[in-house]
Design a protein around this motif. Structure first.
Motif, PDB file in Angstrom:
ATOM      1  N   UNK A 172       0.910  -1.123   0.005  1.00 26.37           N
ATOM      2  CA  UNK A 172       0.017  -0.102   0.142  1.00 26.37           C
ATOM      3  C   UNK A 172       0.957   1.137  -0.028  1.00 26.37           C
ATOM      4  N   UNK A 173       2.253   1.169   0.421  1.00 31.02           N
ATOM      5  CA  UNK A 173       2.968   2.328   0.385  1.00 31.02           C
ATOM      6  C   UNK A 173       4.071   2.283  -0.843  1.00 31.02           C
ATOM      7  N   UNK A 174       3.760   1.607  -1.855  1.00 32.41           N
ATOM      8  CA  UNK A 174       4.450   1.620  -3.075  1.00 32.41           C
ATOM      9  C   UNK A 174       3.685   2.752  -3.851  1.00 32.41           C
ATOM     10  N   UNK A 175       4.726   3.538  -4.608  1.00 33.85           N
ATOM     11  CA  UNK A 175       4.157   4.532  -5.442  1.00 33.85           C
ATOM     12  C   UNK A 175       3.126   4.125  -6.508  1.00 33.85           C
ATOM     13  N   UNK A 176       3.365   2.768  -7.192  1.00 30.31           N
ATOM     14  CA  UNK A 176       2.544   2.353  -8.117  1.00 30.31           C
ATOM     15  C   UNK A 176       0.915   2.002  -7.578  1.00 30.31           C
TER      16      UNK A 176
END
Length: 534
Positions: free
Chosen positions: A275-279
């Motif tokens: 949920x914290x990955x840019x994509x």
């Protein structure tokens, strides 16, 4: 305090998202109600302690429960019989009193006497005296006492432990004529019957009667798809991500087969990492099919205690390592043999299971992790085919999509150049391995792959590749004549229906000297099959 997914210790309902195990507790209580002596032996991180903690509370309405954890006893506590008897006695009394704030007069008198003795007469206390007091307390108690010991195998290669287990067994067997614990539950990785595997050969004289008492424990400790969906429903009520709970539960179960640690770890990765990955950048975007596959890539790339345990067992049992490579790369069916020490150990540690009489990897995560392990060695990656794949890989992406037909074309070209003069045995043994070796660096870091083990029969191996939301089904097999090949084409066409896919792929390793190599298109009903022949 908000709940979280937990993978580091026992789960607590008020703090952690958990699968409801009420049905499991009912089944275990049925064993307790009959006064059974049994072991809960499951692999590491399989939810044993979580189950015992919940069971302790579940039984309290009908029993006095004494729940001990042998990991809380240091190695020095097993130095000799006297020290162990004193340590166990103090441990028992402390837990017994904590769980029973008000004792009956008869129990209180015995409790006080035993408490004084284990603290004031340390040199004269042995196992026999310990069990005499335990028996008296069981007899004076107005309610049956259930003894539960977690991590019982943590010290099981110690003679003092064997003597303790023998006494426990003797009192239990004679409970009709002298008071004893109503039910005994021992939990650990090793079954009481398999603890003997921890002994050195010169200690075989220790393998005697303590091993033949435990009742069978066949209650399923894995997590069901329905149970996982219920856990996700609770999470969704807190976070409103809009996830398709049934689809996510199905994906998690399909990859883990309900192995508790793997279920929780994937959920935790989606919730806290994906949920914290840019994509993705939100829980809503993370709890999707794409987010799930990202979590799979993460877990396959990480170090954790479960995978470290798997690697240690492969090092301890070279024959198991060899067997698994045969299972994974040749498509052979391997009959499950519980008398095979390596196979029995792999089963006990949760790495394989028995399906239709054959040994298979327990879940897709273990299987793919092993494929990655075997395809990542310096020897393998030094192969010219692997180097060719690294050189070719940029040409296989078109508009962000994987061009599987082009992959097959280049694989046939390189394989024919490098190995055209090899014999049938070579194709049987390493053909599938070399296709995976070529494929892996192409999809590595972006896609996932796994073998559909339920179709691994009669030399057939179906490879499923997930790449950016698109699935590819590839059948890998050794050529055994035209009729066999036609049957394989029909089988693959039918299998594509299960995946709602119109196009599938085949890689046929053909040792016929008159074969025509290349990539061909075959139409079977409403399906298109792209077949590579090498």
């Amino acid at each position: 305090m908000s709940k979280v997914f937990n993978v580091t210790a026992a789960c607590m309902p008020e703090q952690n998202y958990m699968v409801d195990i009420a049905g499991r507790l009912q089944e275990i209580k049925a064993l307790v109600d009959t006064g059974s002596y049994f072991t809960i032996n499951k692999a590491r991180q399989y939810g044993k302690t979580t189950t015992l903690l919940a069971l302790e509370q579940y039984l309290k309405a009908d029993y006095d429960v004494v729940f001990l954890d042998f990991q809380m006893l240091g190695a020095g506590e097993f130095e000799n019989e006297n020290i162990f008897a004193l340590s166990f006695g103090r441990f028992f009394l402390r837990v017994f009193r904590r769980n029973n704030a008000s004792l009956s007069d008869g129990v209180k008198t015995l409790y006080d006497e035993m408490y004084r003795i284990v603290n004031e007469e340390p040199t004269n206390f042995r196992l026999q005296r310990l069990f005499e007091y335990l028996s008296d307390i069981c007899g004076a108690s107005p309610r049956p006492i259930v003894l539960m010991i977690d991590e019982v195998d943590s010290v099981s290669n110690n003679q003092i432990f064997l003597d303790f287990l023998a006494q426990l067994r003797a009192y239990y067997i004679r409970r009709a004529s002298q008071p004893a614990f109503w039910s005994v539950i021992l939990a650990g990785v090793y079954d009481v019957k398999n603890l003997k595997q921890k002994f050195r050969r010169e200690d075989e004289h220790k393998m005697n009667s303590p091993w033949n008492i435990a009742a069978d424990f066949d209650i399923d400790m894995s997590l069901s798809k329905k149970g996982i969906q219920g856990m996700l429903r609770e999470y969704e009520a807190d976070h409103q991500t809009g996830m398709n709970e049934e689809e996510m539960a199905g994906l998690i179960y399909d990859y883990t087969s309900g192995y508790p640690y793997l279920v929780s770890r994937l959920c935790k990765l989606i919730d806290e990492n994906v949920s914290k990955i840019p994509q993705f950048d939100s829980k809503k975007a993370a709890w999707t099919r794409d987010g799930f596959h990202q979590a799979v890539r993460m877990i396959l790339a990480e170090k954790n205690t479960l995978f470290e345990s798997l690697n240690r067992k492969l090092a301890d049992y070279p024959e198991l390592d060899e067997m698994l490579q045969d299972l994974l790369f040749t498509g052979k069916s391997i009959a499950y043999d519980p008398d095979n020490p390596a196979m029995d150990a792999a089963f006990m540690f949760g790495f394989i299971c028995c399906r239709n009489g054959n040994a298979v990897l327990s879940n897709r995560i273990f299987e793919t992790r092993l494929y990655n392990r075997y395809l990542s060695t310096a020897e393998i990656q030094g192969q010219k085919l692997y180097k060719a794949s690294l050189k070719d890989r940029n040409q296989f992406l078109v508009g962000g999509r994987l061009n599987m037909r082009r992959i097959l074309e280049k694989f046939v070209e390189h394989f024919d150049d490098l190995y055209h003069d090899r014999d049938e045995a070579f194709l049987e043994d390493v053909g599938r391995k070399y296709f995976l070796l070529y494929l892996r660096p192409i999809i590595n870091g972006t896609g996932n792959y796994y073998i559909e083990s339920q179709t691994r029969s009669m030399g057939r191996t179906d490879l499923i590749v997930d790449y950016r939301g698109e699935q590819f089904v590839i059948e890998m097999k050794v050529w055994h004549g035209n009729e066999y090949n036609l049957r394989g084409e029909r089988q693959l066409a039918g299998y594509l229906d299960d995946y709602h896919i119109d196009q599938g792929y085949m890689v046929s390793f053909n040792f016929n000297k008159k074969k025509k190599t290349g990539v061909f298109e075959v139409v079977v009903g409403d399906k298109i099959l792209i077949e590579a022949v090498v």
